[in-house]
Write an enzyme that holds these catalytic residues in place. Structure first.
Site, PDB file in Angstrom:
ATOM      1  N   LYS A 235       7.883  89.271  43.342  1.00 44.32           N
ATOM      2  CA  LYS A 235       9.164  89.907  43.657  1.00 44.32           C
ATOM      3  C   LYS A 235       9.450  89.864  45.143  1.00 44.32           C
ATOM      4  O   LYS A 235      10.601  89.834  45.565  1.00 44.32           O
ATOM      5  CB  LYS A 235       9.161  91.359  43.170  1.00 44.32           C
ATOM      6  CG  LYS A 235       9.164  91.511  41.660  1.00 44.32           C
ATOM      7  CD  LYS A 235       9.222  92.979  41.274  1.00 44.32           C
ATOM      8  CE  LYS A 235       9.256  93.143  39.755  1.00 44.32           C
ATOM      9  NZ  LYS A 235       9.315  94.567  39.355  1.00 44.32           N
ATOM     10  N   ARG A 236       8.407  89.892  45.952  1.00 46.17           N
ATOM     11  CA  ARG A 236       8.587  89.922  47.403  1.00 46.17           C
ATOM     12  C   ARG A 236       8.905  88.548  47.977  1.00 46.17           C
ATOM     13  O   ARG A 236       9.499  88.442  49.045  1.00 46.17           O
ATOM     14  CB  ARG A 236       7.323  90.476  48.069  1.00 46.17           C
ATOM     15  CG  ARG A 236       7.028  91.919  47.707  1.00 46.17           C
ATOM     16  CD  ARG A 236       5.756  92.402  48.391  1.00 46.17           C
ATOM     17  NE  ARG A 236       5.465  93.798  48.045  1.00 46.17           N
ATOM     18  CZ  ARG A 236       4.405  94.453  48.487  1.00 46.17           C
ATOM     19  NH1 ARG A 236       3.542  93.851  49.285  1.00 46.17           N
ATOM     20  NH2 ARG A 236       4.208  95.707  48.124  1.00 46.17           N
TER      21      ARG A 236
END
Length: 469
Positions: A235-236
């Site tokens: 997600k990052r």
């Protein structure tokens, strides 16, 4: 036995495409077996959970075809806290778990290594419950735990290599490992289909099932989804939110089709297939073992194919959120009263063949609905060179004299203007396109001018000419 599968996301952020794939695989398997798909929201991380993330999960599932009311649930893990604590108590009472007050530093001091697992120090010391006393599962000293996996065969884990793991924290709250097992037991889950990243925890969970006196489920660990560097999607770092793809204009059908190809393929030399074919042909035991590459470029190409396959009327309907700015879609650059549905319907077949995601419809048609075009300054500088002013003068004069304002007449007229200057049509039409649409690329020019109309076309060409003074 009725097959019962579950999808158990946490409401701590946007809906991950890897989770969407797992949901679809569980959904199809349940349908094939005449079973039940259960949705469980694992919401015990109170610090990170938000109601909007739960709603996001539900709406994302709706979008990919797993609609509310067609599955059992949603259940919430937090509602089962009493069962989690009761299971921990039973394991302690039966001697399958014991209390321990060792800190990580204590273990490190005894073993001499920060990498050594727990050494079983409190196994037989009779420590009771109390503040700071964690409950650890007593892993068997001998033998092995065999995991029956529909994809990976029978992975075998030596019990002596599995440390006595924590099942309840020092404050008495069960850890996720135990809560997950108890929830699956309570809900009668028969098959657990999930990503391979969970495989290392599976022998521990299976030991818990057995210690609680219940037959473990059948497992199926599908390959993890990775990026082009073969790193697990993050997600990052990566674009992983299903909602982001939805709001960019990916079609649900294209996304479903592509996600199901991550680790599996339908029969024959084909990838874009009807959903009914996927539902019929998908087999868990045919899923590959290797990591599945999420290729956004390939997904984009898939989506373009799906867009082009839509009946025009459905394409027009599908574009409406981007044309009107509804829901989570950003509003277009024109005002609602400026939008002309008839004009859009006229160019829709042209746009449909040129876009890969629905959000691209806006820059392709904005010139139709704005009082003046949004000029791409780089395109202007590149196109409006020596001779462009005179060319626009001639084109305006030629267009003013046209009796019929249609694409064919416009094209032949501009060809003649260019021929007098020794220019091919491509060079001739470039300044006209920028003057009228603001860009160097877009829909077919002459069809666009026909829809835009004589007055607006000539007004824009004259305005561009004045700018070149």
């Amino acid at each position: 036995m009725t097959v019962r599968v579950r999808f158990a996301p946490s409401p701590t952020g946007m809906f991950h495409v890897g989770g969407a794939r797992s949901a679809l695989q569980n959904w199809i398997y349940a349908k094939q077996q005449g079973g039940v798909f259960v949705l469980r929201i694992e919401d015990t991380d109170a610090a990170r959970n938000k109601p909007e993330w739960t709603e996001g999960i539900l709406s994302a599932l709706d979008w990919i075809g797993i609609s509310r009311g067609s599955y059992e649930g949603p259940y919430f893990q937090s509602a089962n806290a009493g069962e989690h604590r009761a299971a921990a108590a039973r394991l302690h009472e039966s001697g399958r778990a014991y209390y321990c007050d060792c800190t990580r530093e204590d273990v490190q001091a005894r073993t001499g290594s920060q990498y050594q697992g727990y050494d079983g120090y409190h196994r037989d010391r009779g420590l009771g419950p109390g503040p700071g006393h964690a409950l650890r599962f007593r892993t068997p000293d001998e033998g092995a735990t065999v995991v029956v996996d529909l994809i990976r065969g029978e992975p075998t884990f030596e019990n002596k290599l599995i440390e006595d793991f924590v099942i309840a924290r020092g404050d008495g709250s069960p850890v996720f490992l135990l809560a997950n097992v108890v929830d699956d037991m309570t809900m009668g889950i028969t098959h657990v289909i999930r990503a391979e990243e969970h495989l290392p925890n599976t022998p521990k969970q299976q030991l818990l099932w057995e210690a609680l006196g219940v037959k473990p489920p059948i497992w199926a660990h599908v390959p993890v989804v990775v990026n082009e560097k073969r790193q697990k999607l993050s997600k990052r770092r990566d674009k992983v939110a299903l909602e982001a793809y939805r709001d960019e204009g990916y079609l649900a059908g294209a996304m479903r089709n592509y996600l199901m190809l991550l680790g599996w393929a339908p029969s024959g030399d084909r990838e874009i297939v009807p959903w009914s074919v996927i539902e019929d042909e998908f087999r868990l035991d045919e899923v590959n073992l290797s990591s599945a590459f999420f290729d956004e470029k390939k997904l984009r190409a898939f989506n373009g194919e799906y867009i082009r396959a839509l009946p025009v009327a459905e394409f027009v309907d599908a574009c409406q959120p981007w044309l009107t700015g509804t829901g989570t879609i950003a509003p277009p650059p024109w005002q609602p009263e400026e939008f002309d549905a008839d004009a859009f319907a006229a160019v829709a077949p042209l746009a449909q063949t040129r876009i890969a995601v629905l959000s691209e419809i806006v820059p392709n048609v904005d010139f139709l609905f704005l009082a003046s075009p949004l000029i791409d300054e780089a395109a202007w500088t590149k196109t409006m060179k020596d001779g462009s002013a005179e060319l626009l003068d001639d084109a305006v004069a030629a267009f003013e004299a046209l009796e019929s304002w249609d694409a064919e007449s416009l094209k032949s007229t501009l060809e003649a203007v260019g021929a007098e200057r020794g220019l091919k049509l491509g060079k001739t039409q470039a300044p006209v396109r920028v003057a009228v649409t603001g860009r160097t690329v877009g829909l077919p020019l002459f069809e666009s001018l026909e829809v835009l109309g004589r007055e607006r076309t000539l007004t824009r060409m004259r305005a561009a000419r004045l700018r070149l003074v």
